[in-house]
Design a protein around this motif. Structure first.
Motif, mmCIF file in Angstrom:
data_model
loop_
_atom_site.group_PDB
_atom_site.id
_atom_site.type_symbol
_atom_site.label_atom_id
_atom_site.label_comp_id
_atom_site.label_asym_id
_atom_site.label_seq_id
_atom_site.Cartn_x
_atom_site.Cartn_y
_atom_site.Cartn_z
ATOM 1 N N PHE A 121 0.615 -1.250 0.000
ATOM 2 C CA PHE A 121 0.066 0.062 0.206
ATOM 3 C C PHE A 121 0.955 1.118 -0.097
ATOM 4 C CE2 PHE A 121 -2.713 3.226 1.716
ATOM 5 C CZ PHE A 121 -3.753 3.017 1.326
ATOM 6 N N THR A 122 1.953 1.477 0.660
ATOM 7 C CA THR A 122 2.845 2.442 0.846
ATOM 8 C C THR A 122 3.387 2.670 -0.307
ATOM 9 O OG1 THR A 122 3.325 2.084 3.335
ATOM 10 C CG2 THR A 122 4.662 3.510 2.152
ATOM 11 N N LYS A 123 4.043 1.798 -0.804
ATOM 12 C CA LYS A 123 4.819 1.762 -2.199
ATOM 13 C C LYS A 123 3.975 2.333 -3.303
ATOM 14 C CE LYS A 123 7.472 -1.019 -5.676
ATOM 15 N NZ LYS A 123 7.903 -2.322 -5.974
ATOM 16 N N ALA A 124 2.507 1.713 -3.181
ATOM 17 C CA ALA A 124 1.539 2.187 -4.500
ATOM 18 C C ALA A 124 1.117 3.381 -4.247
ATOM 19 C CB ALA A 124 0.461 1.253 -4.533
ATOM 20 N N MET A 125 1.244 4.137 -3.080
ATOM 21 C CA MET A 125 0.630 5.430 -2.695
ATOM 22 C C MET A 125 1.860 6.276 -2.932
ATOM 23 S SD MET A 125 -2.183 5.876 -1.668
ATOM 24 C CE MET A 125 -2.261 7.638 -0.751
ATOM 25 N N GLU A 126 3.228 6.131 -2.700
ATOM 26 C CA GLU A 126 4.263 7.007 -3.375
ATOM 27 C C GLU A 126 4.585 6.870 -4.734
ATOM 28 O OE1 GLU A 126 7.381 4.926 -1.251
ATOM 29 O OE2 GLU A 126 6.825 5.913 0.736
ATOM 30 N N VAL A 127 4.145 5.843 -5.214
ATOM 31 C CA VAL A 127 4.235 5.891 -6.944
ATOM 32 C C VAL A 127 3.101 6.783 -7.395
ATOM 33 C CG1 VAL A 127 3.916 4.718 -8.896
ATOM 34 C CG2 VAL A 127 5.384 3.671 -7.036
ATOM 35 N N LYS A 128 1.889 6.745 -6.932
ATOM 36 C CA LYS A 128 0.731 7.511 -7.172
ATOM 37 C C LYS A 128 0.977 8.915 -6.965
ATOM 38 C CE LYS A 128 -2.059 6.613 -9.681
ATOM 39 N NZ LYS A 128 -2.078 6.524 -10.886
ATOM 40 N N ALA A 129 1.440 9.297 -5.927
ATOM 41 C CA ALA A 129 1.807 10.665 -5.282
ATOM 42 C C ALA A 129 2.722 11.090 -6.396
ATOM 43 C CB ALA A 129 2.111 10.688 -3.969
ATOM 44 N N VAL A 130 3.616 10.568 -6.701
ATOM 45 C CA VAL A 130 4.788 11.090 -7.630
ATOM 46 C C VAL A 130 4.160 11.542 -9.093
ATOM 47 C CG1 VAL A 130 7.016 10.739 -8.915
ATOM 48 C CG2 VAL A 130 6.770 10.228 -6.402
ATOM 49 N N GLU A 131 3.377 10.504 -9.608
ATOM 50 C CA GLU A 131 2.941 10.689 -10.700
ATOM 51 C C GLU A 131 1.639 11.704 -10.942
ATOM 52 O OE1 GLU A 131 0.783 6.695 -11.875
ATOM 53 O OE2 GLU A 131 2.749 5.839 -11.958
ATOM 54 N N ALA A 132 1.021 11.788 -9.695
ATOM 55 C CA ALA A 132 0.169 12.688 -9.681
ATOM 56 C C ALA A 132 0.717 14.224 -9.907
ATOM 57 C CB ALA A 132 -0.949 12.534 -8.642
ATOM 58 N N GLN A 133 1.884 14.347 -8.725
ATOM 59 C CA GLN A 133 2.495 15.627 -8.784
ATOM 60 C C GLN A 133 2.965 15.938 -10.138
ATOM 61 O OE1 GLN A 133 2.746 17.370 -5.660
ATOM 62 N NE2 GLN A 133 4.135 18.781 -6.718
ATOM 63 N N ARG A 134 3.726 15.117 -10.874
ATOM 64 C CA ARG A 134 4.050 15.342 -12.150
ATOM 65 C C ARG A 134 2.926 15.914 -13.120
ATOM 66 N NH1 ARG A 134 6.324 10.430 -13.477
ATOM 67 N NH2 ARG A 134 7.796 10.720 -11.762
ATOM 68 N N THR A 135 1.950 15.267 -13.064
ATOM 69 C CA THR A 135 0.811 15.289 -14.195
ATOM 70 C C THR A 135 0.382 16.809 -13.666
ATOM 71 O OG1 THR A 135 0.474 13.095 -14.302
ATOM 72 C CG2 THR A 135 -0.988 14.477 -15.161
ATOM 73 N N PHE A 136 0.023 16.885 -12.533
ATOM 74 C CA PHE A 136 -0.386 18.194 -11.959
ATOM 75 C C PHE A 136 0.229 19.480 -12.346
ATOM 76 C CE2 PHE A 136 -1.616 21.478 -8.755
ATOM 77 C CZ PHE A 136 -2.963 21.542 -9.302
ATOM 78 N N ASN A 137 1.776 19.413 -12.031
ATOM 79 C CA ASN A 137 2.646 20.194 -12.493
ATOM 80 C C ASN A 137 2.794 20.680 -13.865
ATOM 81 O OD1 ASN A 137 3.442 20.756 -9.993
ATOM 82 N ND2 ASN A 137 5.288 19.352 -10.006
ATOM 83 N N GLY A 138 2.428 19.605 -14.910
ATOM 84 C CA GLY A 138 2.429 19.761 -16.237
ATOM 85 C C GLY A 138 1.155 20.564 -16.734
ATOM 86 N N VAL A 139 -0.028 20.288 -16.198
ATOM 87 C CA VAL A 139 -1.217 20.785 -16.268
ATOM 88 C C VAL A 139 -1.174 22.462 -15.801
ATOM 89 C CG1 VAL A 139 -3.482 21.073 -15.755
ATOM 90 C CG2 VAL A 139 -2.745 19.100 -16.254
ATOM 91 N N LEU A 140 -0.449 22.537 -14.628
ATOM 92 C CA LEU A 140 -0.366 24.032 -14.067
ATOM 93 C C LEU A 140 0.686 24.759 -15.041
ATOM 94 C CD1 LEU A 140 -1.042 25.886 -11.900
ATOM 95 C CD2 LEU A 140 0.852 24.833 -10.614
ATOM 96 N N GLU A 141 1.473 24.279 -15.581
ATOM 97 C CA GLU A 141 2.463 25.192 -16.445
ATOM 98 C C GLU A 141 1.949 25.207 -17.992
ATOM 99 O OE1 GLU A 141 5.491 26.049 -15.853
ATOM 100 O OE2 GLU A 141 5.135 25.715 -13.772
#
Length: 181
Positions: free
Chosen positions: A97-117
């Motif tokens: 669960f922790t590993k999956a959450m960390e991976v999803k958090a990084v992916e979401a952060q990256r995608t969100f930053n791209g949308v924001l830019e």
């Protein structure tokens, strides 16, 4: 602007799929615990009836006392094995669960930053200060989420550590009680 909406929808869809995977993993851990409890309950029930039948067939008090003391050792061993299985299930489920959450958090952060830019690049002229304030607010929000994730991870680790310590202490107490009997 349409590209930003598409990115947002794609990110939302990916996050929903990630949540589905996490939920499935969580239920798999619960399923393992339920199966373990059912198996342990069946075994204990069978052993209890077998012991009761043997106790009812005892010819004297000495034989009954011997049966009672003989019951403690397998009970102790089964209890220790049960605790070990529970620890393993919890550790596996928590790690996945922790590993999956960390991976999803990084992916979401990256995608969100791209949308924001992308939004910042396509913002109308003269809205730079509003975009900067929006970015600042989002960064603060992301920092708060990261802080919460770190706190949650520490809390899960502490809970796991406390469970392991309690299980170990219980196991030692049962062993000492068994040796004393």
């Amino acid at each position: 602007m349409n590209n930003a909406v598409e990115q947002f929808l794609a990110t939302s869809k990916a996050n929903l799929q990630g949540l589905e995977r996490l939920t499935t993993q969580a239920f798999a851990g619960v399923e393992k615990l339920v199966e373990l409890n059912i198996t342990a309950s069946k075994a204990l029930l069978g052993e209890s009836f077998g012991h009761m039948q043997a106790a009812l067939g005892a010819k004297d008090a000495q034989e009954l006392l011997t049966l009672q003391s003989d019951l403690l050792k397998p009970l102790t061993e089964n209890s220790l094995a049960y605790v070990a299985y529970v620890k393993n299930i919890i550790a596996e489920s928590g790690a996945e669960f922790t590993k999956a959450m960390e991976v999803k958090a990084v992916e979401a952060q990256r995608t969100f930053n791209g949308v924001l830019e992308n939004l910042a690049k396509n913002a109308p002229a003269g809205s730079e200060s509003a975009v900067a304030a929006f970015k600042s607010a989002l960064t603060a929000g992301q920092n708060a989420v990261e802080s919460a994730q770190i706190s949650t991870k520490k809390a899960v680790e502490l809970a796991h550590s406390n469970f392991v310590a309690a299980a170990t202490q219980s196991a030692h107490a049962v062993k000492r009680a068994t040796k004393a009997a």
